[in-house]
Enzyme design. Sequence first.
Site: not given
Ligand code: IMP
Ligand code: MG
Length: 182
Positions: A101, A105, A154, A161, A167
Amino acid sequence: MQNDILKILVTEKEIEETTERIAAEIDRDYAGKSEHLVLLGILKGSVPFLAELMKKIKSNPEIELMKVSSYGKGTRSSGSVKIILDWQRENIEECDIIVVEDIIDSGRTLSYLCEYLKQKGAKSVRTCTLLDKPSRREVEFEPDYCGIQVPDEFVVGFGLDYDEMYRALPYIGVLKPEVYTK
Ligand code: IMP
Ligand code: MG
């Protein structure tokens, strides 16, 4: 594009060193121990990281891709994970999978995927992420291989992206706030 970046958080050199360190950790754990070591990249964010990582790993990994969506438009997570492109393999029960990954987040994407792949019968499932934002967790989740922890900001670049932009940047940076409010 570069004008929209407030500051660089992770440089190209730091990305390179981090990828080398993770590749060595993976080799230490898997060299000579797996018939089918599979790096499963999550589209699209993991693409640059996956490309660097696979070149540095010496234990001959196989490559697969899945596409999932967890984020809606902008910087807010939708909270639910949807599989858009699935993994297709006959011999999943022989595969030691490392999900690759860009960033963790809330933790929802990877915890959902790990459960999904185990249910499909994978021999083993581990996770690897370039970036981690531990302060944002909504579900408990720890990656097995972790690059760099970042603060709750962020970030974009090196695969990450904002509405499909940025990207292709070779580093990871924080966007200027006015970019979100345009
Ligand atoms: P999670 O399921 O909340 O852990 O999210 C993971 C996904 O959210 C990542 O694979 C990213 O695509 C997106 N994401 C989370 N934080 C960011 C960020 O700061 N910038 C860009 N994409 C993010
Ligand atoms: Mg992602």
